[in-house]
Design a protein around this motif. Sequence first.
Motif, PDB file in Angstrom:
ATOM      1  N   THR A 378       0.719  -1.277   0.076  1.00 12.88           N
ATOM      2  CA  THR A 378       0.011   0.082  -0.107  1.00 12.88           C
ATOM      3  C   THR A 378       0.940   1.138  -0.003  1.00 12.88           C
ATOM      4  OG1 THR A 378      -1.512  -1.188   1.282  1.00 12.88           O
ATOM      5  CG2 THR A 378      -1.822   1.053   1.253  1.00 12.88           C
ATOM      6  N   PRO A 379       0.687   2.125  -0.984  1.00 15.31           N
ATOM      7  CA  PRO A 379       1.663   3.271  -1.070  1.00 15.31           C
ATOM      8  C   PRO A 379       1.300   4.248   0.102  1.00 15.31           C
ATOM      9  CG  PRO A 379       0.355   2.867  -3.144  1.00 15.31           C
ATOM     10  CD  PRO A 379      -0.181   2.082  -2.268  1.00 15.31           C
ATOM     11  N   SER A 380       2.350   5.219   0.264  1.00 14.29           N
ATOM     12  CA  SER A 380       2.291   6.303   1.265  1.00 14.29           C
ATOM     13  C   SER A 380       1.001   6.827   1.077  1.00 14.29           C
ATOM     14  CB  SER A 380       3.339   7.077   1.239  1.00 14.29           C
ATOM     15  OG  SER A 380       3.041   8.170   2.111  1.00 14.29           O
ATOM     16  N   GLY A 381       0.235   7.249   2.205  1.00 10.75           N
ATOM     17  CA  GLY A 381      -0.961   8.110   2.349  1.00 10.75           C
ATOM     18  C   GLY A 381      -2.294   7.145   2.338  1.00 10.75           C
ATOM     19  N   GLY A 382      -1.900   5.562   2.277  1.00  7.88           N
ATOM     20  CA  GLY A 382      -3.063   4.590   2.307  1.00  7.88           C
ATOM     21  C   GLY A 382      -3.480   4.261   3.623  1.00  7.88           C
ATOM     22  N   HIS A 383      -4.550   3.451   3.575  1.00  6.22           N
ATOM     23  CA  HIS A 383      -4.909   2.834   5.062  1.00  6.22           C
ATOM     24  C   HIS A 383      -5.163   1.373   4.802  1.00  6.22           C
ATOM     25  CE1 HIS A 383      -6.753   6.985   4.064  1.00  6.22           C
ATOM     26  NE2 HIS A 383      -6.710   7.075   5.392  1.00  6.22           N
ATOM     27  N   VAL A 384      -4.747   1.061   6.155  1.00  8.58           N
ATOM     28  CA  VAL A 384      -4.863  -0.644   6.247  1.00  8.58           C
ATOM     29  C   VAL A 384      -6.073  -0.683   7.618  1.00  8.58           C
ATOM     30  CG1 VAL A 384      -3.786  -2.803   7.059  1.00  8.58           C
ATOM     31  CG2 VAL A 384      -2.753  -1.253   5.330  1.00  8.58           C
ATOM     32  N   MET A 385      -6.914  -1.661   7.252  1.00  8.91           N
ATOM     33  CA  MET A 385      -7.840  -1.883   8.448  1.00  8.91           C
ATOM     34  C   MET A 385      -7.716  -3.402   8.660  1.00  8.91           C
ATOM     35  SD  MET A 385     -10.104  -1.119  10.490  1.00  8.91           S
ATOM     36  CE  MET A 385     -11.644  -0.299  10.596  1.00  8.91           C
ATOM     37  N   VAL A 386      -7.855  -3.738  10.142  1.00  6.08           N
ATOM     38  CA  VAL A 386      -7.633  -4.988  10.658  1.00  6.08           C
ATOM     39  C   VAL A 386      -8.887  -5.223  11.546  1.00  6.08           C
ATOM     40  CG1 VAL A 386      -6.413  -6.727  11.655  1.00  6.08           C
ATOM     41  CG2 VAL A 386      -5.242  -4.714  10.851  1.00  6.08           C
ATOM     42  N   GLN A 387      -9.830  -6.231  11.133  1.00  9.56           N
ATOM     43  CA  GLN A 387     -10.833  -6.390  11.989  1.00  9.56           C
ATOM     44  C   GLN A 387     -10.931  -7.930  12.537  1.00  9.56           C
ATOM     45  OE1 GLN A 387     -14.054  -5.511   9.162  1.00  9.56           O
ATOM     46  NE2 GLN A 387     -14.726  -4.186  10.677  1.00  9.56           N
ATOM     47  N   VAL A 388     -11.348  -8.136  13.700  1.00 11.80           N
ATOM     48  CA  VAL A 388     -11.678  -9.576  14.151  1.00 11.80           C
ATOM     49  C   VAL A 388     -13.183  -9.559  14.676  1.00 11.80           C
ATOM     50  CG1 VAL A 388     -11.124 -11.200  16.078  1.00 11.80           C
ATOM     51  CG2 VAL A 388      -9.255 -10.069  14.866  1.00 11.80           C
ATOM     52  N   ARG A 389     -13.923 -10.347  14.254  1.00 12.87           N
ATOM     53  CA  ARG A 389     -15.403 -10.533  14.745  1.00 12.87           C
ATOM     54  C   ARG A 389     -15.978 -11.848  14.912  1.00 12.87           C
ATOM     55  NH1 ARG A 389     -18.182 -10.693   9.936  1.00 12.87           N
ATOM     56  NH2 ARG A 389     -17.161 -10.165   8.366  1.00 12.87           N
ATOM     57  N   ARG A 390     -16.973 -12.098  15.443  1.00  7.44           N
ATOM     58  CA  ARG A 390     -17.526 -13.203  15.452  1.00  7.44           C
ATOM     59  C   ARG A 390     -18.232 -13.524  14.309  1.00  7.44           C
ATOM     60  NH1 ARG A 390     -17.498 -12.126  20.585  1.00  7.44           N
ATOM     61  NH2 ARG A 390     -16.276 -13.395  21.977  1.00  7.44           N
ATOM     62  N   GLY A 391     -18.382 -14.651  13.762  1.00  7.37           N
ATOM     63  CA  GLY A 391     -19.109 -14.857  12.311  1.00  7.37           C
ATOM     64  C   GLY A 391     -20.690 -14.691  12.698  1.00  7.37           C
TER      65      GLY A 391
END
Length: 490
Positions: A378-391
């Motif tokens: 992901t180039p500079s200025g981008g976003h990374v989102m991590v999620q953990v949830r119950r199905g």
Amino acid sequence: MRHTGRVKSLRFRLTISYILIFGLLLTAIGFTFRSRLMTIIQDRVEEAVDEDWSAARGFLKVERGQAIWSVDPREVDRTAFLERLRRFVMVADSHGEVLEMSIGYRQQGVESAAEIMERFKEGSPQLVVKEQGKDRVLLRYGVFRSEGTPYLLVVGRRITDVGGLPTAFMTDYFTVVPLLLLVTGVLGWFMAGRALIPVNRVAEAAQRISGSSLHLRISRRFANDELEQLIVAFNTMMERLSENFEQVRRFSTDVSHELRTPLTAIRGQLEVALMTAEKEDDFREAIVNALEDVDRISNIVRALLLLSQAETGQLALHKDPVNLTEVVAELAEQFRTTAKENGLQLAWQLDHDVYVRGDRTQMDRLVSNLLSNALKYTPSGGHVMVQVRRGEDSETAVLTVADDGKGIPPDSLPHIFDRFYRVPGEDPDKGLGLGLSFVNWIVKAHQGKIDVTSAVGRGTTFTITLPISLSHATDEPAAAVSIPLAEARQ
Ligand code: ATP
Ligand code: MG
């Protein structure tokens, strides 16, 4: 040609079995019929003697110690009948004294007075078979009354030749049996041959395949029988074999290719330094560069070792309840610095205490591989989102790692989990192309599922679904589970 011999012997054994079973069956039938026949004949003879006795009784009178047979001499039939009856007859009184005895009877052996008196006591009727040498006679004893006094009347029939019929039957029958068995054998031989034709074909096809190329398949017959199942199983096996073979081939090509590049680089740098370097700094630079490549080689070797351990099932998984939320939180925290340095925003959204049953080390490896990819691509200025949830079914835990980076071209998408695969044109210094192979293996080894969606220029989302762990207690016995990579990849 060895298998043909085996098939032939199968044919032979089948035929022998037919003959044996049929032979046994025929013998059993023969003996059953014989005994049935004998019972029927015995019953008939007994009935006939019974009738003879009653008839004789009708003709007989005893007057003053004399047996008198009364028949109208004009009735020719009855006279002849009586003649026949009297050929085997004996009349006695209750003191054991014989009043009449035919010659035939006498020849058969005469009872003593005591025996005769015994017959009176036993009452009537009685059927007795008397044997004298080869002769057999069926006697019918019976007490009758004439003018109020009881007398004993015995009527007999020779039954010596009664056994002749069953014997004749058996002789004829067992003469035919070998002929029938011969016919069965010949028919069985041909039938077994016919039944085994497809087996022979399959065997030949199998031989051709194993001898030449792994991509050949046995053509199906669509007969929906056992053989069809065998063919399908064989073809599936060949499918897997050739896949694995191809995998191994690709693997070794890739390995040699991957190792050659840094080795060539090291050699180049050192040669150039040897020829052109003048100052110590030049040598130092060459050595530093070479060391970087040596690092790269050791990384490859380490990763390969791990992969091959996974592949051969030597990488044991110790499955315990693992708090996925915690794993992701810790790693996200660690990666935050890298993200910042690269001008990226790393954010996470985690449900509380989502537990999965898994191996802690592998879970770490899974998450960090996905996070490092997201940050790398992901180039500079981008976003990374991590999620953990119950199905939604509350039986699964869902981990998503989404970025709005460069994305993966659709052509490359099916290959990203292959070993050493990197999207063409990717900077070779950024990685080895092994991270996602591990991710894929780990997910499969934990009975999970992995999905990826990506659009070039818009980003990539990896979604991992793992079975949730209901018990959070860590004191469960740690089961060491290992799944070969080859299997996990299917
Ligand atoms: P390694 O992980 O072994 O250091 P790598 O990151 O290149 O090397 P993988 O993690 O297996 O290898 O990824 C394979 C390829 O898939 C990458 O080279 C990259 O081209 C592509 N890829 C993986 N993740 C992403 C992502 N989040 N965005 C864009 N491309 C990606
Ligand atoms: Mg990677």
